[in-house]
Each structure stands twice: as C-alpha cells, then as structure tokens.
Design a protein around this motif. Structure first.
Motif: not given
Length: 530
Positions: A298-309
């Motif tokens: 779910h982290w890899a699939a979330s644009p918001e989390i990917v941008a934060y990473r």
C-alpha cells in the motif's frame, strides 16, 4: 533450586523459620515482598539480616544460613529480592502454600550468586487473546519466583488493541473486541466460533501492573506493533492508514496487508500513545515497536506516500519503513526510553545504534545484529516459541506446530561459543515467547509456559542448564503444584488437558525453521546499504 546458583556450599548447621520471622537491615522491603507468604516483620535485629554490599552488582547476592539465622549481603534491592527467593527455595514445597503458624527448617548453606544475563524475559501476546489484570499479576509473581525480570506484553495486533487511550478513545471502544475468532488449526479454510472476544487494560490497570512488577524486580516492556499488523488500529482510525479505507478488527490469524501511513499525523498519533503508556506504567526503560511481517504494497501504491518518501531522499519503501521506525525510536529516546524491535526491522537497516534487536527468525540474523553493534535479546522460534506443542502426540492441545520440549529449551545457548567475544558481549539476554492464537484461556497459558519456562529461567540466569537440571526440575514441580500452576506433566497431558479428537497433523518446528532461515537469507540479499 531453579535457576541454579553460581555457588552453593552446604554447611553443617541449620535454622528454623516461622511465621512472623523478623527481618532487619538495609533492604528490608525487598525481602518482605519476596517472602510475603511468611509476612516477615521489620525489627531492630532480625532472624533475617540483610545488608547492602557496594562491592556486589545490583542483582548479585550472598546468602548464608547458620545456627544464628540468615544473613544476606546484596548489591542492591534486586539482589536482596533474589536472595530471599533462593532462601524460599531452600524450604519444603509446602512453604509455598498459605499455612498459618507453620515453621520450616532451613539447611545450612552458603550461596554466592549473580545472573549471567541482564534481560531474562517472558513474552505474552494479549492481543490475540486477552488476559485480565489478575492473570498478569499472577504471572509476574511466577516470574519473580524464577528470577525472570522482563515481562514483554504484546498489546496490539490485527486482532485487538488492549489498552485504554484517553487521547484516542475509539481504540479501546472499537478496537478492543472482535465478533468472533478463528478456531481451525490451519489458516484455510477458515472456521469460526462466533463468540465475541475482547478486553483492555485501563491506564489505572497499567499503573498498578507497573508498580506491582517493579516491587518484584520485573520490568514491563509494552509493545505497540507498527507499522504492520494494523487492522485493529485502523478499525478505529482509518485515516491513519495508507489507503484511508475502512477496516474491521481481524477475526482470523495470520498476516494482513493493513499498514499505517508513515506520514507525520501517524507519528504524532504514536508519540501521543507512547506518552500515555509511559505516564501510566511509570519507569519504562524499553518500548517495543514491533516492525515485523510488514506488507509494504500500500505504501508503494500511494502517490502521496511515494512523494513523501522521495522528499526524504529515500529510494524504496523498505528504506521508508526503516526511517519510520527510527523516527519513533528517536521520539522514545527523547523520553529516556530505548526502542526494541523484531529482527525484520534490523534487516531493513538504519536503526538507532541503541535499538535492541530480537531475532525471532533465528540466531544467524541475531549474530549479524550483534556484529553491527546492536544489543540482542535471543528469541528464536526454536526453542523459545512456547506456542509450539511439547510433543508430536495427538493428545497435545492444538498448537501452531510441534515439537519444542523442556530439554530443547534447557539445551539452548543464547551466546554461542562460535561467536566472537565482541558478538557475545552484545547478547544481553534471552526471552521465551507465547503467542496466543491457539491459547484461549489462562489454564492453557499455564500448560504452554510451564515447565518450559523453568528451563528458560535456568538458561537466562546461569547461562546454561547443568546436567542435573532434570532432577532439580522433578523436585521443583512440587513448588509449582503448591502455587497452583497447571503445567504440562512430563508424561503428557492430563485427560482434561488433551486435544479434542481428529486433530490435524501439525507443522514440524524444523520445517518452520528451514523456511524462516531461507526468509532471512533472502531479506539479507536485498538489504540496503547503510
């Protein structure tokens, strides 16, 4: 005696202790708590004289019994407490029963003793099945009798949240119960009991449990398992998840894909929870963060989390998990508390150097953690997972697999000789684990823990079990009988402890070890450089 002392020498004289025995000296309180069944009385001069010796370590002691009474020299309160526990074990098993007016002969001895490991732990999963406060207090007493000093409480998992939160009340109002529980041996196909299950500790309960434990030289180590195993948390606060979708408290066993978001609101939520835990428990030098069995999809699939990473300069979700756990460990350090994690968190990399690692998947990964400079508490599935059956007999109650025997536990070496001296120095302790998917009640807790925990106590205190451990254990069972412990008999379960008919074949523990050994090697090959 269990655990065996470092030195025990018989003396020719003896002494008789009676109800109302007097105790005097520097550390009277510790002795009175340890000998509460005698209700010893303080006095200016006592039959038990206890003195502080600054030349001894905090947990070390000398105990001498002679015709004039009992003399204890201890490095600190814990040493005096353990000396009194050893004194009690010199008495007949009947002394562990409440016997008004009784008197007990004490053989003349000189004992010099200190523990091999500082962390002598026992883990209880109260998330899968909840055990009320009275059972925790009883377990603390049994741990103290065996000189165990760390009670690791697994307070949250997919199947339940077990502590009150005044800041986030839906955690105990919603997440502390589920409508049913899986009852099958294997995970598929699912079978359920359709009986609601739940419960939680109030913050006042935690305060009482923490104080009760400290009086008995036991430290409670709370675990809030993150970022995975998060179904129960997200059932109350779905906005803290990686997707925002609703969840239910999980009613089956196994790993779920539920995962907390690593974004700042989640860190704020968890630091608030830490403050509540630390404030309730009192002195809490360790908090376990879990970090195991995390599904990062779910982290890899979330644009918001990917941008934060990417804003943090991190390349993978695995690196983001490592950053997240380190951020939480930093928050704990600011509060004077060390983080503890399962070994997957070490494999992810980037831990604070003072983070303690528990290598449940085997001591190979434990050795890597020690070589990297982390303190290690030995927790391998074999032989320290007590949710495994004690034999492959069809009579054994349902377990995750078989078999881990008392002898297997007694043969364990937490700091193997083949490790370097520096690696062995980082092994600070050893801990037995009881996961409770298949442990529905307190009687089953007794059956699973005892007498294997007696062997654990010997290894944790003395560093290894001696050749006469079996003989001493046979005598020690009389003490467990007097204390009302429903342990597994050496010859197999009593009729009322047996598994119901048609028990499916269990997974062999050695097959499990082969699988997790392969898992750790695969994970190590993909571990990022740090």
């Amino acid at each position: 005696m269990i655990p065996r002392p470092e030195l025990l020498r018989d003396l020719s004289s003896s002494y008789t202790l009676t109800q109302g025995t007097t105790v005097s000296g520097d550390l009277v309180d510790a002795v009175r708590v340890a000998l509460s069944r005698f209700d010893p009385l303080p006095g200016d001069s006592g039959e038990i004289d206890v003195r502080r010796d600054p030349g001894l370590g905090e947990e070390a002691y000398r105990l001498t019994v002679g015709s004039r009474g009992v003399e204890i020299a201890a490095g600190g309160r814990a040493g005096a407490f353990y000396a009194a526990q050893s004194l009690h074990q010199l008495l007949p098993p009947a002394s562990y029963r409440f016997s008004p007016g009784a008197s007990w002969p004490v053989p003349g001895v000189r004992i010099e003793d200190a523990p091999r490991f500082a962390w002598r732990g026992l883990h209880l999963d109260v998330a899968r099945h909840f055990f009320p406060k009275r059972e925790i207090l009883r377990l603390i007493d049994l741990m103290a009798t065996h000189k165990l000093n760390r009670l690791h409480l697994h307070l949250v998992d997919d199947q339940g949240w077990r502590v009150e939160s005044r800041a986030y009340p839906l955690l105990h109002e919603v997440s502390s119960h589920r409508p049913r529980s899986a009852t099958n041996y294997h995970r598929e196909p699912e079978a359920y009991d359709d009986v609601p299950h739940g419960g939680y500790y109030t913050l006042d309960d935690l305060a009482e449990m923490g104080a009760y434990a400290r009086a008995r030289c036991v430290t409670i180590v709370p675990e809030i398992d993150v970022p995975g195993h998060a179904s129960a948390i997200l059932a109350a606060y779905p906005s803290l998840g990686a997707t925002g979708e609703p969840y239910d408290v999980l009613d089956r066993w196994g790993i779920s894909s539920a995962i907390l978001s690593p974004l700042p609101p989640t860190v704020e939520f968890l630091t608030t929870i830490f403050d509540e835990l630390l404030g309730a428990l009192g002195e809490t030098p360790y908090v376990h963060l879990g970090g195991d069995e995390v599904v990062l999809d779910h982290w890899a699939a979330s644009p918001e989390i990917v941008a934060y990473r990417e804003s943090l300069g991190l390349d993978t979700s695995g690196e983001l998990q490592a950053w997240f756990l380190r951020r939480l460990a930093d928050a704990l350090a600011e509060r004077g508390t060390r983080a503890v994690v399962w070994d997957e968190a070490f494999v992810s990399g980037a831990l604070r150097q003072d983070t303690i690692v528990m290598p449940w998947r085997g001591m190979n990964v434990g050795r890597r953690a020690a070589a990297a400079g982390h303190d290690v508490v030995a927790t391998p599935v074999f032989p320290l997972y007590f949710d495994y059956a004690e034999s492959s007999s069809a009579d054994e109650p349902m377990a995750i697999g078989d078999a881990t025997t008392v002898e297997d536990v007694a043969a364990f070496r937490p700091a193997p000789d083949e490790w370097t001296e520096e690696e062995r120095a980082h092994v600070i302790g050893v801990q037995g684990q009881l996961w409770t998917e298949r442990v529905p009640d307190a009687r089953t807790v007794d059956y699973r823990l005892w007498p294997r925990t007696c062997a654990l106590a010997e290894v944790a205190w003395a560093g290894s079990a001696s050749g006469d451990f079996g003989d001493r254990l046979a005598e020690h069972l009389g003490r467990l009988d007097a204390l009302g412990v429903e342990y597994r008999p050496a010859g197999g379960p009593h009729p009322w402890q047996r598994r119901r008919p048609h028990r499916p074949s269990a997974t062999r523990v050695m097959d499990v070890m082969a699988r997790i050994d392969a898992m750790t090697h695969d994970a190590e090959s993909t571990r990022p450089s740090v």
